[in-house]
Design a protein around this motif. Structure first.
Motif, PDB file in Angstrom:
ATOM      1  N   PHE A 260      -6.242  -6.338  -9.995  1.00 16.11           N
ATOM      2  CA  PHE A 260      -4.873  -6.076  -9.555  1.00 16.11           C
ATOM      3  C   PHE A 260      -4.771  -4.649  -9.041  1.00 16.11           C
ATOM      4  O   PHE A 260      -5.651  -3.814  -9.257  1.00 16.11           O
ATOM      5  N   SER A 261      -3.673  -4.388  -8.342  1.00 15.87           N
ATOM      6  CA  SER A 261      -3.386  -3.033  -7.868  1.00 15.87           C
ATOM      7  C   SER A 261      -1.909  -2.737  -8.089  1.00 15.87           C
ATOM      8  O   SER A 261      -1.084  -3.644  -8.183  1.00 15.87           O
ATOM      9  N   SER A 262      -1.595  -1.453  -8.186  1.00 10.00           N
ATOM     10  CA  SER A 262      -0.209  -1.007  -8.297  1.00 10.00           C
ATOM     11  C   SER A 262       0.018   0.106  -7.283  1.00 10.00           C
ATOM     12  O   SER A 262      -0.906   0.529  -6.589  1.00 10.00           O
ATOM     13  N   ASN A 263       1.256   0.583  -7.199  1.00  8.24           N
ATOM     14  CA  ASN A 263       1.596   1.631  -6.247  1.00  8.24           C
ATOM     15  C   ASN A 263       2.730   2.466  -6.842  1.00  8.24           C
ATOM     16  O   ASN A 263       3.795   1.927  -7.141  1.00  8.24           O
TER      17      ASN A 263
ATOM     18  N   GLU B   6      -2.544   2.592  -5.631  1.00  4.69           N
ATOM     19  CA  GLU B   6      -1.933   2.691  -4.298  1.00  4.69           C
ATOM     20  C   GLU B   6      -2.102   1.427  -3.451  1.00  4.69           C
ATOM     21  O   GLU B   6      -2.197   1.507  -2.221  1.00  4.69           O
ATOM     22  N   GLY B   7      -2.172   0.276  -4.105  1.00 11.90           N
ATOM     23  CA  GLY B   7      -2.265  -0.981  -3.376  1.00 11.90           C
ATOM     24  C   GLY B   7      -3.629  -1.268  -2.792  1.00 11.90           C
ATOM     25  O   GLY B   7      -3.777  -2.162  -1.945  1.00 11.90           O
ATOM     26  N   ASP B   8      -4.649  -0.568  -3.225  1.00 11.35           N
ATOM     27  CA  ASP B   8      -5.998  -0.693  -2.651  1.00 11.35           C
ATOM     28  C   ASP B   8      -6.690  -1.937  -3.200  1.00 11.35           C
ATOM     29  O   ASP B   8      -7.505  -1.877  -4.121  1.00 11.35           O
TER      30      ASP B   8
ATOM     31  N   ASN C  80       0.817  -1.206   0.000  1.00 12.50           N
ATOM     32  CA  ASN C  80       0.000   0.000   0.000  1.00 12.50           C
ATOM     33  C   ASN C  80       0.854   1.260   0.000  1.00 12.50           C
ATOM     34  O   ASN C  80       1.994   1.262   0.468  1.00 12.50           O
ATOM     35  N   MET C  81       0.278   2.333  -0.496  1.00 13.30           N
ATOM     36  CA  MET C  81       0.909   3.646  -0.389  1.00 13.30           C
ATOM     37  C   MET C  81       1.175   3.951   1.084  1.00 13.30           C
ATOM     38  O   MET C  81       0.315   3.757   1.941  1.00 13.30           O
ATOM     39  N   ARG C  82       2.359   4.412   1.379  1.00 10.65           N
ATOM     40  CA  ARG C  82       2.752   4.670   2.758  1.00 10.65           C
ATOM     41  C   ARG C  82       1.876   5.739   3.404  1.00 10.65           C
ATOM     42  O   ARG C  82       1.520   6.732   2.783  1.00 10.65           O
TER      43      ARG C  82
ATOM     44  N   LEU D 296     -15.316  16.716  -8.905  1.00  7.80           N
ATOM     45  CA  LEU D 296     -14.504  16.278 -10.040  1.00  7.80           C
ATOM     46  C   LEU D 296     -13.834  14.960  -9.654  1.00  7.80           C
ATOM     47  O   LEU D 296     -13.104  14.889  -8.654  1.00  7.80           O
ATOM     48  N   GLN D 297     -14.102  13.932 -10.434  1.00  8.81           N
ATOM     49  CA  GLN D 297     -13.539  12.606 -10.224  1.00  8.81           C
ATOM     50  C   GLN D 297     -12.449  12.351 -11.253  1.00  8.81           C
ATOM     51  O   GLN D 297     -12.609  12.659 -12.430  1.00  8.81           O
ATOM     52  N   SER D 298     -11.349  11.760 -10.792  1.00 13.71           N
ATOM     53  CA  SER D 298     -10.256  11.465 -11.708  1.00 13.71           C
ATOM     54  C   SER D 298      -9.306  10.503 -11.018  1.00 13.71           C
ATOM     55  O   SER D 298      -9.676   9.806 -10.078  1.00 13.71           O
ATOM     56  N   HIS D 299      -8.089  10.445 -11.485  1.00 19.01           N
ATOM     57  CA  HIS D 299      -6.994   9.775 -10.805  1.00 19.01           C
ATOM     58  C   HIS D 299      -5.720  10.224 -11.478  1.00 19.01           C
ATOM     59  O   HIS D 299      -5.750  10.966 -12.471  1.00 19.01           O
ATOM     60  N   MET D 300      -4.578   9.790 -10.927  1.00 20.90           N
ATOM     61  CA  MET D 300      -3.305  10.202 -11.513  1.00 20.90           C
ATOM     62  C   MET D 300      -3.247   9.835 -12.991  1.00 20.90           C
ATOM     63  O   MET D 300      -2.793  10.614 -13.822  1.00 20.90           O
ATOM     64  N   LEU D 301      -3.701   8.626 -13.297  1.00 23.16           N
ATOM     65  CA  LEU D 301      -3.703   8.138 -14.679  1.00 23.16           C
ATOM     66  C   LEU D 301      -4.929   7.269 -14.974  1.00 23.16           C
ATOM     67  O   LEU D 301      -5.527   7.366 -16.035  1.00 23.16           O
TER      68      LEU D 301
END
Length: 473
Positions: A274-277, A305-307, A183-185, A344-349
């Motif tokens: 799957f998840s990434s971080n 973020e590992g969610d 997970n994100m720290r 506003l909904q979004s994410h980093m990518l």
């Protein structure tokens, strides 16, 4: 309709009125199943069971068979006559798949000119519904109840909506999440009890070091990358911005490499989410962005973020919605202009292109976090429509599901400097009360939104797995 999953249509009756009456019950059941299947409102077929539920032995045998048969996704019961409920106790207790009590009757209206006691005895669903409903309530089955005339379109659509929940419930026990990194720290909401999630929902969550993925990435060939890049050229607009063509294509082809590797890794391990971080990218040139978006569009669940909870929830809701207009989302920033309040909904990518209203474009832009190369991503505006936003929270002693009904709308103002996809929605019942209720209940910033599902469907599932929920509408 899909033939992978079927639903058994079981009619409750008894021997009291003789074989002639039971044959009339069968005749009605066959006709009803045929009409329902031809209605166009059911995503899966119903199969009428010729063996009527007239004794405890028959009912127990039917329910055991339902549990055993992988192709049977659930049971629809109808109390045509009066079916004494003690007969249902053993079989209903054994049933491990979703149950729908269809409170209907063969005839739409009472035939006052001809009605007699023979008709009354044969067509006493109102009587049977109460007896059957009592035993399900006492057994705490959390079954679905749909009331109305079986030929009405609204009733048929309600059955179809429940079928989607039932199939997702069963498929949920096959969801496997691959976590690339942890997970994100310092973030509180994204972790939880993985063992309890597997017990309660059937979700399996496995950790992998990013190096395990890097090995697969490094084995992808240039030919594979070039073939996928050609697909990108067909599907999307290219926005080079300030990059020269060679540099831009390198960044995009790196994402193509990730897409191929991720899909290969997931499929070989039987993973559907799957998840990434961004804090755990050792050996990768950039954070997977475009690659993740395309996999989400193909039906894989994902969260950043590992969610892992939201990744599994994303996959689950994609099953329920047939992967239509459903995807991972994150609350980002408010619009607080009077009369224009929205989020506003979004994410980093990683915004799911199943929500795109326009043809996406591929853009390369710095990420600003993670310390890696500029990642490629799909940029688009989101669709309009009524929908539902769902978040899973782990409070240590229990899981809780947060559900908010929303209305998404298409942006009317350009955002030329925003290098990510955007989705806008209004929360219900209103901006102030909706957001306050979400925060008070502990709702997370990672969600899954669907413009195809309803809060009723989400609640039906929550009841099936005995999950606490908060509905904000």
């Amino acid at each position: 309709m899909s033939d992978k999953n079927v639903f058994w249509f079981v009619i409750g009756s008894q021997h009291l009125y003789g074989e002639e009456a039971l044959e009339e019950v069968r005749k009605h059941g066959r006709e009803m199943a045929d009409v329902l299947n031809k209605s166009g409102h059911l995503p899966y077929p119903v199969e009428f069971q010729e063996e009527l539920a007239v004794s405890a032995d028959v009912i127990t045998k039917l329910m055991k068979e339902v549990n055993y048969r992988d192709d049977v996704a659930g049971v629809i019961t109808w109390m045509h006559t009066f079916s004494p409920a003690k007969m249902w106790i053993r079989g209903t207790n054994l049933l491990q798949k979703p149950l729908l009590h269809l409170a209907t009757q063969y005839n739409e209206s009472i035939p006052w000119a001809t009605i007699d006691m023979d008709f009354m005895n044969l067509n006493q669903a109102a009587h049977g519904d109460r007896e059957y409903g009592f035993i399900n309530a006492r057994l705490k089955k959390n079954n679905k109840i749909i009331v109305g005339y079986w030929q009405n379109e609204s009733v048929q659509k309600d059955i179809g909506a429940w079928m989607d929940v039932a199939v997702a419930y069963n498929e949920g026990f096959n969801i496997k999440v691959a976590r690339f990194g942890d997970n994100m720290r310092d973030v509180a909401v994204t972790d939880g009890d993985k063992v309890e999630a597997q017990i309660k929902f059937g979700w399996t969550v496995d950790y992998y070091a990013v190096g395990d993925l890097v090995e697969v990435v490094n084995a992808v060939t240039d030919e594979e990358v070039n073939d996928l890049f050609a697909t990108y050229e067909e599907l999307y607009d290219f926005d080079y911005a300030d990059y020269d063509k060679e540099t831009w294509e390198h960044h995009v082809k790196e994402q193509a490499k990730y897409e191929i590797a991720l899909k290969r890794f997931l499929d070989e391990g039987g993973y559907t989410a799957f998840s990434s971080n961004f804090q755990d990218l050792y050996g990768l040139e950039q954070l997977p962005g475009l690659a993740v978006q395309r996999l989400m569009a193909d039906g894989y669940g994902f969260a950043g973020e590992g969610d892992w909870k939201t990744a599994a929830l994303d996959r689950f809701m994609k099953i329920m919605s047939h992967n239509q207009n459903t995807g991972f989302m994150e609350d980002y920033t408010y619009e607080m202009g009077l009369g224009k309040e929205a989020i506003l909904q979004s994410h980093m990518l990683e915004v799911d292109p199943s929500l795109a209203k326009n043809k996406p474009k591929i853009l390369v832009s710095p990420l600003g976090i993670g310390g890696k190369a500029d990642p490629a991503r799909l940029v688009f505006d989101g669709k309009a429509g009524d929908g539902v936003v769902v978040s899973m929270a782990d409070f240590g002693t229990e899981f809780k599901l947060l559900i908010n009904e929303v209305t998404a709308f298409e942006p009317t103002v350009e955002a030329p400097n925003l290098p990510v996809a955007r989705v806008l929605w209004e929360v219900k019942p209103n901006f102030q009360d909706g957001i306050k209720a979400w925060i008070e209940a502990g709702g997370g910033h990672h969600t899954v939104v669907s413009l195809n599902l309803t809060s009723d469907q989400i609640i039906t599932w929550a009841k099936l797995v005995n999950l606490d929920y908060v509905l904000i509408n």
